[in-house]
Design a protein around this motif. Structure first.
Motif, mmCIF file in Angstrom:
data_model
loop_
_atom_site.group_PDB
_atom_site.id
_atom_site.type_symbol
_atom_site.label_atom_id
_atom_site.label_comp_id
_atom_site.label_asym_id
_atom_site.label_seq_id
_atom_site.Cartn_x
_atom_site.Cartn_y
_atom_site.Cartn_z
ATOM 1 N N PRO A 1 0.262 3.468 -2.015
ATOM 2 C CA PRO A 1 0.868 3.394 -3.355
ATOM 3 C C PRO A 1 1.866 2.253 -3.469
ATOM 4 C CG PRO A 1 1.910 5.136 -2.101
ATOM 5 C CD PRO A 1 0.798 4.608 -1.235
ATOM 6 N N GLY A 2 1.384 1.030 -3.284
ATOM 7 C CA GLY A 2 2.222 -0.149 -3.347
ATOM 8 C C GLY A 2 2.297 -0.703 -4.754
ATOM 9 N N ALA A 3 2.495 -2.017 -4.871
ATOM 10 C CA ALA A 3 2.577 -2.648 -6.184
ATOM 11 C C ALA A 3 1.259 -2.534 -6.938
ATOM 12 C CB ALA A 3 2.986 -4.106 -6.034
ATOM 13 N N LYS A 4 0.152 -2.488 -6.184
ATOM 14 C CA LYS A 4 -1.161 -2.250 -6.777
ATOM 15 C C LYS A 4 -1.852 -1.123 -6.022
ATOM 16 C CE LYS A 4 -2.091 -6.841 -8.707
ATOM 17 N NZ LYS A 4 -3.071 -7.958 -8.793
ATOM 18 N N VAL A 5 -2.688 -0.370 -6.722
ATOM 19 C CA VAL A 5 -3.398 0.748 -6.100
ATOM 20 C C VAL A 5 -4.873 0.714 -6.495
ATOM 21 C CG1 VAL A 5 -1.391 2.278 -6.011
ATOM 22 C CG2 VAL A 5 -2.839 2.288 -8.043
ATOM 23 N N ASP A 6 -5.670 1.434 -5.701
ATOM 24 C CA ASP A 6 -7.069 1.687 -6.045
ATOM 25 C C ASP A 6 -7.188 3.140 -6.467
ATOM 26 O OD1 ASP A 6 -7.553 -0.891 -5.203
ATOM 27 O OD2 ASP A 6 -8.227 -0.286 -3.199
ATOM 28 N N MET A 7 -7.977 3.386 -7.503
ATOM 29 C CA MET A 7 -8.074 4.732 -8.053
ATOM 30 C C MET A 7 -9.537 5.164 -8.167
ATOM 31 S SD MET A 7 -6.483 6.132 -11.655
ATOM 32 C CE MET A 7 -4.846 5.579 -11.173
ATOM 33 N N MET A 8 -9.804 6.408 -7.799
ATOM 34 C CA MET A 8 -11.155 6.952 -7.915
ATOM 35 C C MET A 8 -11.440 7.293 -9.377
ATOM 36 S SD MET A 8 -11.054 9.468 -4.585
ATOM 37 C CE MET A 8 -12.695 10.118 -4.869
ATOM 38 N N GLU A 9 -12.556 6.807 -9.866
ATOM 39 C CA GLU A 9 -12.920 7.069 -11.262
ATOM 40 C C GLU A 9 -13.482 8.479 -11.408
ATOM 41 O OE1 GLU A 9 -15.052 4.369 -14.562
ATOM 42 O OE2 GLU A 9 -16.453 5.215 -13.094
ATOM 43 N N ARG A 10 -13.094 9.162 -12.462
ATOM 44 C CA ARG A 10 -13.592 10.507 -12.739
ATOM 45 C C ARG A 10 -13.838 10.653 -14.235
ATOM 46 N NH1 ARG A 10 -8.051 14.210 -12.130
ATOM 47 N NH2 ARG A 10 -6.923 13.157 -13.806
ATOM 48 N N ALA B 1 6.033 3.061 13.028
ATOM 49 C CA ALA B 1 5.503 4.415 12.850
ATOM 50 C C ALA B 1 4.261 4.630 13.709
ATOM 51 C CB ALA B 1 5.195 4.670 11.377
ATOM 52 N N ALA B 2 3.390 3.619 13.799
ATOM 53 C CA ALA B 2 2.184 3.726 14.620
ATOM 54 C C ALA B 2 2.529 3.876 16.099
ATOM 55 C CB ALA B 2 1.301 2.504 14.394
ATOM 56 N N LYS B 3 3.550 3.145 16.532
ATOM 57 C CA LYS B 3 3.972 3.239 17.932
ATOM 58 C C LYS B 3 4.508 4.629 18.256
ATOM 59 C CE LYS B 3 7.049 1.055 21.308
ATOM 60 N NZ LYS B 3 8.069 -0.004 21.528
ATOM 61 N N GLN C 1 3.866 0.695 2.409
ATOM 62 C CA GLN C 1 2.938 -0.397 2.712
ATOM 63 C C GLN C 1 2.197 -0.086 4.011
ATOM 64 O OE1 GLN C 1 5.793 -3.577 2.718
ATOM 65 N NE2 GLN C 1 6.601 -3.067 4.732
ATOM 66 N N LYS C 2 1.054 -0.715 4.181
ATOM 67 C CA LYS C 2 0.229 -0.444 5.366
ATOM 68 C C LYS C 2 0.342 -1.539 6.418
ATOM 69 C CE LYS C 2 -3.925 -2.357 3.143
ATOM 70 N NZ LYS C 2 -5.297 -2.064 2.695
ATOM 71 N N THR C 3 1.187 -2.515 6.167
ATOM 72 C CA THR C 3 1.444 -3.562 7.154
ATOM 73 C C THR C 3 2.955 -3.793 7.225
ATOM 74 O OG1 THR C 3 1.238 -5.307 5.475
ATOM 75 C CG2 THR C 3 -0.746 -4.735 6.721
ATOM 76 N N GLY C 4 3.404 -4.445 8.285
ATOM 77 C CA GLY C 4 4.810 -4.773 8.403
ATOM 78 C C GLY C 4 5.519 -3.953 9.464
ATOM 79 N N ALA C 5 6.833 -4.134 9.547
ATOM 80 C CA ALA C 5 7.627 -3.527 10.620
ATOM 81 C C ALA C 5 7.610 -2.006 10.569
ATOM 82 C CB ALA C 5 9.070 -4.041 10.534
ATOM 83 N N CYS C 6 7.680 -1.429 9.365
ATOM 84 C CA CYS C 6 7.694 0.035 9.249
ATOM 85 C C CYS C 6 6.389 0.644 9.750
ATOM 86 C CB CYS C 6 7.946 0.446 7.793
ATOM 87 S SG CYS C 6 9.622 0.129 7.210
#
Length: 523
Positions: A129-138, A179-181, A170-175
């Motif tokens: 849920p960043g500045a842009k998102v993808d949404m499933m159409e219904r 978190a992955a580590k 976000q899905k990239t970056g320091a956070c």
């Protein structure tokens, strides 16, 4: 210009130009830099103005709800006589003599009003849920009773609805890397409470960091923001206590107050004159019926909910205390959430060490709730350190500044277009007034057609004539994104005739209030 006159009993200066509620106007040609309030000095004025609802719009809104209600009763009549298919939840015949499971008015509202615009909510996104998102159409083939997914994904919708104030979702970056580590080291869950086997070193690190960030002696973290309020207020007050609560407080505060068993009295939103009168009456008259003195009054113990302001306001992102240049020690209980500015989950309470030690023992959230997930904890630690500059960069400070710039730009442009906008000029939550029920769903659908994701809100979440669209600004929004969104909002505003503004602003603290004492519970 300085105010030297002695403050009155409500903490507001008595100099000329000062209003009763602490909002200061200076004489022409002067500049007010601070106001006297609660024994301290604000470093900035409290600019929160609301434009009155035009009379014609208010009348048409009431008429709209009236027509919807009449048609609702007509459709219920048709359902009763099997003329129209009934799809709402009802008791089975053998349950008719028991206490009903479904409240009549709520069910009536859901099936006849909410169902018409149900497609505006619970839209499934399938990305960060960043500045842009993808949404499933219904789509729905039965007027929003059920939905069918088409299998198509709507790409790159500009997200104006998530509370991602500083862009840490976000899905990239320091956070993400931190978190992955931690996920690989600790796993996803703790499977125990803090008082048993669920107290990790990461939890201890987080709480010490949050206390330093807030400028308080100690802090405690919880796994759910809503429960931080609803489960801790009953630990602080109980029967024989009085809670003075703002009329627009969040549902979590309201629930916590009710669960406590304390007497609750409501004062007008941000109106110190209303609060002062309630406090005087409470002290003079004491508890209902018995007239005994109160054990505690939860306003003399100041409880501050910073769910939306922490991280998003103030030059260093430390919330409203930082925004107004006040001392954190003046606030007894500092509450906030990690779900918004920090892109994580959970909440916290900060204050004196004695307070936090007490809550560790008596808080239901501490005693019975499972501990926070380690990757979530690490997300918070990394983002807080970024905001504080302890990661060795200025990224956090830059994000706080960018959010402030985006907020002021977006609000100014909407006002210039002729929309009625509510709230503080620096608040990243921007309500655009829609008023009429038919325009709630229409606005959400039209914006989605233009690849803009927005949140629309109506009765009963708002007063009946104050339905609105709610935009949430983020440091991750670029100027190009905001300009694109503003262009589409302008077009939809013309299409739906939403530009109601007549430029007659009424500062919130100028609003008159009646002398009624609002009392929610006696016991």
């Amino acid at each position: 210009m300085e105010l030297h006159e002695r403050p009155r009993a409500n903490g507001c200066g008595g100099a000329r130009g000062a209003l009763r509620n602490g909002f200061v106007r200076g004489p022409p040609g002067t500049q007010i830099n601070h106001i006297v309030h609660n024994g301290g000095l604000y470093k900035r004025p409290f600019n929160e103005a609301f434009e009155e609802t035009p009379m014609l719009v208010a009348v048409l809104t009431y008429v709209g709800y009236g027509v919807l209600t009449l048609f609702g009763y007509l459709r219920d009549f048709m359902r009763q006589w099997k003329i129209e298919k009934c799809q709402n939840a009802t008791e089975r015949e053998e349950q008719k003599d028991f206490v009903p499971l479904y409240q009549d008015f709520e069910n009536f509202y859901n099936r006849n009003l909410y169902m018409r615009i149900r497609d505006s909510w619970n839209r499934p996104i399938c990305s960060v849920p960043g500045a842009k998102v993808d949404m499933m159409e219904r789509v729905s083939h039965d007027y929003n009773w059920t939905f069918t997914y088409t299998g198509r994904v709507i790409k790159d919708i500009i997200n104006m609805g998530s509370y991602n104030y500083l862009g840490f979702a976000q899905k990239t970056g320091a956070c993400q890397e931190a978190a992955a580590k931690v996920l690989s080291q600790y796993g996803a869950g703790v499977c125990s409470t803090r008082q048993e086997m669920g107290n990790l070193d990461k939890h201890e690190e987080l709480e010490k960091l949050v206390a330093r960030f807030l400028g308080v002696e100690s802090a405690m973290a919880y796994g759910m923001g809503f429960a931080t309020n609803s489960m801790n207020i009953p630990a602080l007050v109980g029967k024989g206590c009085l809670i003075l609560s703002d009329e627009l407080n969040h549902a979590s505060l309201v629930l916590g107050a009710r669960l406590s068993g304390a007497t609750i009295r409501i004062f007008k939103h941000n109106n110190m004159q209303s609060l002062e009168k309630l406090l005087k009456d409470a002290i003079v008259h004491g508890q209902p019926r018995t007239r005994r003195p109160w054990k505690k009054i939860l306003i003399l113990y100041l409880y501050l909910d910073e769910a939306h302001s922490i991280g998003a306001l103030g030059p260093s992102g430390r919330g409203v205390v930082d925004y107004f240049g006040l001392d954190p020690e003046d606030v007894d209980v500092m509450m906030g959430t990690f779900t918004k500015s920090f892109g994580a989950a959970g909440g916290y309470i900060g204050g004196k060490k004695e307070l936090i030690d007490y809550l560790r023992t008596y808080s239901h959230s501490a005693a019975y709730a499972t501990s926070m997930s380690p990757p979530v904890v690490e997300q918070i630690i990394t983002s807080v350190k970024c905001i504080m500059g302890e990661d060795g960069t200025t990224i956090g400070r830059a994000r706080v500044q960018q959010l402030a710039e985006n907020t002021r730009y977006f609000r100014r442009r909407l006002k210039e277009m002729g929309f009625i906008i509510y709230g503080n000029e620096d608040s990243p939550v921007v309500p655009l007034m829609l008023y009429m029920p038919a325009k709630i769903g229409a606005f959400g659908r039209e914006m989605l057609k233009r690849n803009i994701g927005v949140v629309v809100v109506g009765f009963p979440a708002t007063p009946i004539i104050e339905s609105r669209a709610r935009f949430c600004l983020s440091a991750a929004h670029t100027k190009e994104m905001l300009d694109t969104a503003l262009k589409e909002i302008n077009e939809v505003g013309d299409l739906l005739q939403l530009k109601y503004s007549r430029r007659r602003l009424v500062p919130l603290l100028d609003r008159p209030f009646d002398e009624t004492t609002y009392e929610e519970t006696e016991d």
